[in-house]
Design an enzyme around this catalytic site. Structure first.
Site, PDB file in Angstrom:
ATOM      1  N   LYS A  77      -1.712  -8.689   3.737  1.00 12.02           N
ATOM      2  CA  LYS A  77      -0.049  -8.588   3.707  1.00 12.02           C
ATOM      3  C   LYS A  77       0.550  -6.969   3.487  1.00 12.02           C
ATOM      4  O   LYS A  77       1.481  -7.176   2.617  1.00 12.02           O
ATOM      5  CB  LYS A  77       0.809 -10.102   2.669  1.00 12.02           C
ATOM      6  CG  LYS A  77      -0.005 -10.303   1.704  1.00 12.02           C
ATOM      7  CD  LYS A  77       1.086 -11.016   1.514  1.00 12.02           C
ATOM      8  CE  LYS A  77       0.899 -11.444  -0.093  1.00 12.02           C
ATOM      9  NZ  LYS A  77       1.343 -12.505  -0.601  1.00 12.02           N
ATOM     10  N   LYS A 119       8.782  -6.616   7.428  1.00  7.58           N
ATOM     11  CA  LYS A 119       8.273  -5.393   7.387  1.00  7.58           C
ATOM     12  C   LYS A 119       7.877  -4.841   8.621  1.00  7.58           C
ATOM     13  O   LYS A 119       7.695  -3.740   9.488  1.00  7.58           O
ATOM     14  CB  LYS A 119       6.847  -4.937   6.581  1.00  7.58           C
ATOM     15  CG  LYS A 119       7.483  -5.797   4.834  1.00  7.58           C
ATOM     16  CD  LYS A 119       5.988  -5.569   4.190  1.00  7.58           C
ATOM     17  CE  LYS A 119       6.876  -5.254   2.714  1.00  7.58           C
ATOM     18  NZ  LYS A 119       7.875  -6.982   2.278  1.00  7.58           N
ATOM     19  N   ASN A 155      10.083 -11.170   1.518  1.00  4.32           N
ATOM     20  CA  ASN A 155       9.417 -12.146   0.847  1.00  4.32           C
ATOM     21  C   ASN A 155       9.869 -12.886   0.212  1.00  4.32           C
ATOM     22  O   ASN A 155      10.967 -13.397   0.298  1.00  4.32           O
ATOM     23  CB  ASN A 155       9.700 -10.601  -0.083  1.00  4.32           C
ATOM     24  CG  ASN A 155       9.425  -9.050  -0.301  1.00  4.32           C
ATOM     25  OD1 ASN A 155       9.731  -9.033   0.940  1.00  4.32           O
ATOM     26  ND2 ASN A 155       8.457  -8.470  -0.785  1.00  4.32           N
ATOM     27  N   GLU A 251       5.985   1.952   1.852  1.00  5.41           N
ATOM     28  CA  GLU A 251       7.240   1.591   1.567  1.00  5.41           C
ATOM     29  C   GLU A 251       8.354   2.096   2.054  1.00  5.41           C
ATOM     30  O   GLU A 251       8.129   3.306   1.565  1.00  5.41           O
ATOM     31  CB  GLU A 251       6.754   1.219  -0.508  1.00  5.41           C
ATOM     32  CG  GLU A 251       5.787   0.237  -0.369  1.00  5.41           C
ATOM     33  CD  GLU A 251       6.279   0.041  -2.209  1.00  5.41           C
ATOM     34  OE1 GLU A 251       6.030  -1.079  -2.017  1.00  5.41           O
ATOM     35  OE2 GLU A 251       6.324   1.091  -2.737  1.00  5.41           O
TER      36      GLU A 251
END
Length: 290
Positions: A77, A119, A155, A251
């Site tokens: 992850k 993501k 998250n 990111e």
């Protein structure tokens, strides 16, 4: 992992006939087994050390225990690590998911649930791409028998390697607390809350859906850092300095739960949405159309 362990706790509380733990992390399996045996002494618990990259081993385990419901939460992850270890990220997240899903279909499971991530939406990282492909694989395995669904969310607070434990350690050392960018935001949810919604989401749909958890409003990471410093009894930027380190490779500044091309509709569950089948792209459209 954090989500997988909490899934096992909440499933155990619902008194299943048998619970099989399958993981290659020996210490993690041992610790969880000891905890579950103490909390649920009547539960038939089967801890198995194994690897999702070994299809023959998976098939043997599925044939031996014939599970009705499978939760697949095994994945690499960490975005920066996946950027540096592309082959391993693909092997674990893509091929591992394919192996588990195919073993589950061959065994005739009633329900298969893939735990995914925000993501995977318009991914800019290797990790995000692997999870998006994993979602597509699970949609493609759907064949009209068992239900194969994906649950996508952001998250979770306090998970292994997440920002909250890192901030806590940095504050305990006297700082600095490191944040990638002053404007970066993320969605957050507690681990028990996320798992409760995963279990609820697993009860709906006909198979092939991607279910999205309602995460509320995204949180600015710098605000979270300041709040944690204040909770520890310090003054941000005076007692404990906040340092901006820059976004790491892969990111995003802001995560998303839904792609612009995805048509999302509410479900009977208040905090769970589903993507319309017509908008969900798969690797195997011929199979999903059957």
């Amino acid at each position: 992992g954090s989500i997988g362990s909490e899934l096992c706790r909440q499933v155990s509380a619902n008194e299943p006939g048998k619970l099989v733990l399958f993981d290659r992390h020996e210490n993690g399996v041992f610790a969880l087994e000891m905890e579950l045996r103490q909390r649920f002494p009547r539960l038939e618990l089967v801890p198995i050390l194994g690897d999702v990259l070994l299809p023959d081993q998976l098939r043997a385990v599925f044939d031996a225990h014939k599970p009705e419901v499978v939760f697949h939460a095994a994945a690499y992850k960490h975005v920066p690590l996946a950027e540096r270890n592309v082959i391993e990220a693909v092997r674990n997240n893509v091929l591992g998911t394919r192996n588990v899903a195919e073993a589950a279909r061959a065994c005739g499971v009633r329900e298969f649930v893939l735990v995914s991530t925000d993501k995977a939406v318009r991914p800019t990282s290797v990790m995000g791409v692997t999870k998006r492909v994993a979602e597509m694989i699970v949609q493609g395995v759907q064949n009209g028998a068992g239900r194969f669904v994906t649950v996508r969310f952001g998250n979770v607070l306090g998970s292994n390697g997440s920002v909250v434990p890192m901030f806590r350690e940095q504050i305990a050392r006297g700082g600095p607390v490191t944040v990638t960018h002053p404007d970066v935001t993320r969605y957050f949810m507690t681990i028990p809350e996320a798992v409760q919604l995963i279990l609820q989401a697993a009860t709906i749909g006909n198979g092939g859906e991607i279910l999205v958890l309602e995460m509320g409003q995204p949180v600015k990471i710098v605000d979270l850092a300041r709040h944690m410093i204040e909770l520890a009894g310090y003054v941000p930027d005076e007692d404990i300095r906040i340092e901006f380190t820059g976004l790491r490779p892969g990111e995003k500044m802001h995560e998303e739960l839904i792609d612009d091309a995805e048509d999302v509709v509410p479900t009977e569950l208040a905090r769970v949405m589903t993507l319309r089948a017509s908008a969900a792209r798969t690797l195997f459209p011929a199979q999903t159309a059957e």
